[in-house]
Design a protein around this motif. Structure first.
Motif, mmCIF file in Angstrom:
data_model
loop_
_atom_site.group_PDB
_atom_site.id
_atom_site.type_symbol
_atom_site.label_atom_id
_atom_site.label_comp_id
_atom_site.label_asym_id
_atom_site.label_seq_id
_atom_site.Cartn_x
_atom_site.Cartn_y
_atom_site.Cartn_z
ATOM 1 N N GLN A 270 43.044 66.746 10.665
ATOM 2 C CA GLN A 270 41.769 67.455 10.679
ATOM 3 C C GLN A 270 41.440 67.979 9.283
ATOM 4 O OE1 GLN A 270 42.525 70.379 13.723
ATOM 5 N NE2 GLN A 270 41.568 69.147 15.348
ATOM 6 N N ALA A 271 42.449 68.471 8.593
ATOM 7 C CA ALA A 271 42.235 68.954 7.226
ATOM 8 C C ALA A 271 41.837 67.800 6.304
ATOM 9 C CB ALA A 271 43.499 69.639 6.705
ATOM 10 N N TYR A 272 42.487 66.657 6.475
ATOM 11 C CA TYR A 272 42.138 65.477 5.663
ATOM 12 C C TYR A 272 40.690 65.064 5.921
ATOM 13 C CZ TYR A 272 42.285 60.722 3.770
ATOM 14 O OH TYR A 272 42.015 59.584 3.052
ATOM 15 N N ASP A 273 40.328 64.988 7.198
ATOM 16 C CA ASP A 273 38.968 64.577 7.543
ATOM 17 C C ASP A 273 37.938 65.580 7.025
ATOM 18 O OD1 ASP A 273 40.005 62.366 8.811
ATOM 19 O OD2 ASP A 273 39.946 63.258 10.819
ATOM 20 N N ALA A 274 38.282 66.867 7.064
ATOM 21 C CA ALA A 274 37.348 67.881 6.566
ATOM 22 C C ALA A 274 37.152 67.745 5.061
ATOM 23 C CB ALA A 274 37.871 69.273 6.908
ATOM 24 N N ALA A 275 38.261 67.530 4.314
ATOM 25 C CA ALA A 275 38.142 67.340 2.869
ATOM 26 C C ALA A 275 37.319 66.100 2.550
ATOM 27 C CB ALA A 275 39.526 67.238 2.235
ATOM 28 N N LEU A 276 37.533 65.035 3.296
ATOM 29 C CA LEU A 276 36.768 63.804 3.080
ATOM 30 C C LEU A 276 35.297 64.032 3.398
ATOM 31 C CD1 LEU A 276 36.719 60.805 2.389
ATOM 32 C CD2 LEU A 276 37.295 60.302 4.769
ATOM 33 N N ALA A 277 35.018 64.797 4.443
ATOM 34 C CA ALA A 277 33.624 65.100 4.784
ATOM 35 C C ALA A 277 32.950 65.867 3.655
ATOM 36 C CB ALA A 277 33.569 65.907 6.081
ATOM 37 N N GLY A 278 33.689 66.798 3.038
ATOM 38 C CA GLY A 278 33.124 67.532 1.913
ATOM 39 C C GLY A 278 32.801 66.622 0.747
ATOM 40 N N LEU A 279 33.715 65.716 0.417
ATOM 41 C CA LEU A 279 33.467 64.763 -0.672
ATOM 42 C C LEU A 279 32.245 63.905 -0.381
ATOM 43 C CD1 LEU A 279 37.088 63.498 -1.460
ATOM 44 C CD2 LEU A 279 35.730 65.116 -2.790
ATOM 45 N N GLN A 280 32.170 63.396 0.831
ATOM 46 C CA GLN A 280 31.069 62.494 1.172
ATOM 47 C C GLN A 280 29.737 63.230 1.207
ATOM 48 O OE1 GLN A 280 31.399 59.514 0.883
ATOM 49 N NE2 GLN A 280 33.032 58.543 2.051
ATOM 50 N N ASN A 281 29.746 64.479 1.627
ATOM 51 C CA ASN A 281 28.490 65.225 1.653
ATOM 52 C C ASN A 281 27.980 65.488 0.239
ATOM 53 O OD1 ASN A 281 26.400 66.893 3.093
ATOM 54 N ND2 ASN A 281 27.338 68.484 1.835
ATOM 55 N N VAL A 282 28.888 65.880 -0.674
ATOM 56 C CA VAL A 282 28.464 66.116 -2.054
ATOM 57 C C VAL A 282 28.019 64.808 -2.692
ATOM 58 C CG1 VAL A 282 29.294 66.772 -4.337
ATOM 59 C CG2 VAL A 282 29.832 68.196 -2.358
ATOM 60 N N ARG A 283 28.736 63.723 -2.417
ATOM 61 C CA ARG A 283 28.326 62.411 -2.958
ATOM 62 C C ARG A 283 26.923 62.048 -2.475
ATOM 63 N NH1 ARG A 283 28.818 56.589 -1.930
ATOM 64 N NH2 ARG A 283 29.385 56.988 0.239
ATOM 65 N N GLU A 284 26.646 62.276 -1.191
ATOM 66 C CA GLU A 284 25.318 61.957 -0.659
ATOM 67 C C GLU A 284 24.248 62.816 -1.316
ATOM 68 O OE1 GLU A 284 21.830 62.659 1.753
ATOM 69 O OE2 GLU A 284 23.488 64.093 1.595
ATOM 70 N N ARG A 285 24.577 64.077 -1.640
ATOM 71 C CA ARG A 285 23.602 64.971 -2.268
ATOM 72 C C ARG A 285 23.309 64.583 -3.712
ATOM 73 N NH1 ARG A 285 25.207 71.092 -1.479
ATOM 74 N NH2 ARG A 285 23.165 71.306 -2.482
ATOM 75 N N MET A 286 24.109 63.696 -4.291
ATOM 76 C CA MET A 286 23.885 63.218 -5.653
ATOM 77 C C MET A 286 22.926 62.027 -5.695
ATOM 78 S SD MET A 286 27.864 63.542 -6.917
ATOM 79 C CE MET A 286 27.616 62.830 -8.543
#
Length: 496
Positions: A46-62
């Motif tokens: 769950q922690a891994y998936d949450a960290a990945l979700a954070g990366l992907q959200n910031v990437r999408e915002r770029m």
């Protein structure tokens, strides 16, 4: 039964009960251990998936086309990490009851402490163990949408990627350089990462040939204290820019009447006087065009024939034709990128329905691959044309000969050899994995505005009296898709 055997059944029963009790206790312990292991794995995942979700959200915002509070591109660091204020950006994602800022993130006693940033700054030569204090260089921004605080990632750090190499340095495709590049920004050219310097400058501008590489680092922490830290390298794909009007991986044979102009038609107006002398001036300023407004006429990773008097090569680069250069393309990846794009037209399908069996598509007359603008394109930055003017990505899965006035607009990909025998007007990029041959055809000429990438030999042979004019035109080449987020270049987990 003898007297001395009395009570043996009781003893046996007690022993059996003890054994069974031990087995039961062992099973309970094993089950509990398995449950704990499974729970630990579950929360860690769950922690891994949450960290990945954070990366992907910031990437999408770029994504460049985004606007409003969700857009992040304009807030990204423009200075190397640790070099000054706002060189480190933290996108925070606290719970409603939490306070999370750069001070908290860079406090060693905090649960959300960034243990990695000083390691990176020291490795890049931007700090020492005694002087590392990233708080002064940091700024924070809120996650968007705010409802993402239900996820367990706490922050995503955004920094420019910096080279941390040691001597001997490797820069500008040359080894054993004496130039120190251990604090140099890393850029992306669409196919590989390169170091800033010389003619290479990084920018997120839509026309930039090189874009910055960013490192995104995410920390997640679950309510049961499972922690994971992930790191991703991302960069916007720049618009494709060929090295020359013609890029060839193999030997270039020259034969016949030929003009190849490396000056960017989009920026430069080239005029030839009655004496045969050509001058190229900037369309906006009227000043002479220079290397900054030009690519090579021919860029080859093999040799090029010496030109004769009927062959003209123009460029602001010196010399206009370069040989034995590094090949900058991964053709398979480049072709896959465009053939997999939505809307790509395969000529074996409608409306062409060509038969391309055994690696050959035959000879095709009057083939049209999109409708080009009027030639010469005017205005160069946004040329006018017929009412049905349209570009398309066309894929030809085999050898083909085009005759009798073929034309097109967009991207033409030939997975084989391309022989143009007759008139040909094309506005855009031509990618050929095999041999490119311009063999003329009566009085019909060949006109290409854009660029040509030839995987093998680029053969220009106007034996039938035709003429070929190839003008490099950056405006005709594929432009950046501002609706796409940055490309993921690398992904890893950090152990700390």
């Amino acid at each position: 039964m003898r007297r001395n055997e009395r009570g043996i059944a009781l003893v046996t029963s007690i022993l059996a009960l003890m054994v069974l009790t031990g087995i039961a206790v062992g099973l309970v312990y094993m089950t509990s251990a398995e449950t704990l292991i499974n729970n630990n794995y579950k929360t860690s995942q769950q922690a891994y998936d949450a960290a990945l979700a954070g990366l992907q959200n910031v990437r999408e915002r770029m994504t460049p086309a985004l606007t409003g509070s969700h857009a992040l591109l304009a807030s990204l660091p423009t200075a190397m990490p640790g070099s000054g204020a706002s060189s480190i950006l933290y996108v925070t994602n606290p719970l409603a009851s939490e306070t999370l800022n750069s001070t908290v993130i860079n406090t060693a006693s905090s649960s959300y402490y960034d243990k990695e940033i000083c390691t990176e700054l020291i490795a890049q030569g931007r700090a020492t163990a005694s002087t590392c204090s990233p708080t002064a260089n940091s700024t924070t921004g809120a996650e968007d949408p705010s409802t993402l605080n239900t996820l367990n990632y706490k922050w995503v750090r955004v920094t420019l990627k910096s080279n941390a190499g040691a001597s001997p340095y490797y820069t500008n495709n040359a080894s054993n350089s004496s130039t120190a590049v251990n604090q140099t920004e890393v850029c992306w050219d669409g196919s590989q990462q390169v170091l800033l310097g010389g003619t290479i400058t990084c920018s997120n501008a839509a026309s930039s040939v090189y874009t910055p590489v960013y490192q995104l680092t995410a920390l997640s922490l679950t309510p049961t204290n499972s922690t994971r830290m992930l790191q991703m390298e991302v960069a916007l794909d720049p618009p494709l820019n060929t090295r020359g009007a013609v890029d060839s991986q193999d030997h270039v044979t020259l034969n016949g009447q030929l003009t190849v102009n490396g000056y960017d038609y989009c920026q430069c107006n080239c005029v030839t006087n009655h004496s045969g002398n050509t001058t190229c001036t900037n369309r906006n300023t009227g000043a002479a065009c220079t290397a900054a407004n030009s690519n090579y006429a021919i860029y080859a990773s093999n040799s090029v024939d010496n030109p004769n008097t009927s062959e003209t090569f123009l460029s602001g680069q010196t010399p206009p034709v370069v040989q034995n250069q590094p090949w900058p393309y991964d053709l398979n990846s480049l072709i896959q990128k465009y053939t997999n794009a939505p809307g790509t037209v395969n000529v074996t399908n409608s409306p062409y329905s060509w038969n391309c069996s055994s690696g050959g598509c035959g000879t095709k007359a009057n083939a049209n691959f999109g409708v080009p603008p009027n030639f010469p394109p005017n205005p160069p930055s946004s040329p006018s044309g017929p009412a049905n003017m349209a570009s398309q990505v066309t894929y030809i899965p085999g050898d083909v000969q085009l005759t009798a006035g073929a034309s097109g607009n967009g991207i033409l990909i030939v997975n084989g050899n391309l022989d143009i025998h007759g008139g040909f007007n094309y506005y855009g990029l031509i990618i050929v994995t095999g041999v490119v041959s311009f063999t003329g055809g009566g009085s019909q000429g060949v006109n290409v505005y854009g660029g040509i990438i030839a995987g093998q030999q680029s053969l220009v042979d106007n034996v039938l009296g035709g003429s070929a004019v190839i003008d490099f035109d950056r405006c005709a080449l594929p432009q950046r898709n501002d609706n796409q987020p940055p490309r993921v270049l690398a992904m890893r987990e950090l152990n700390f």
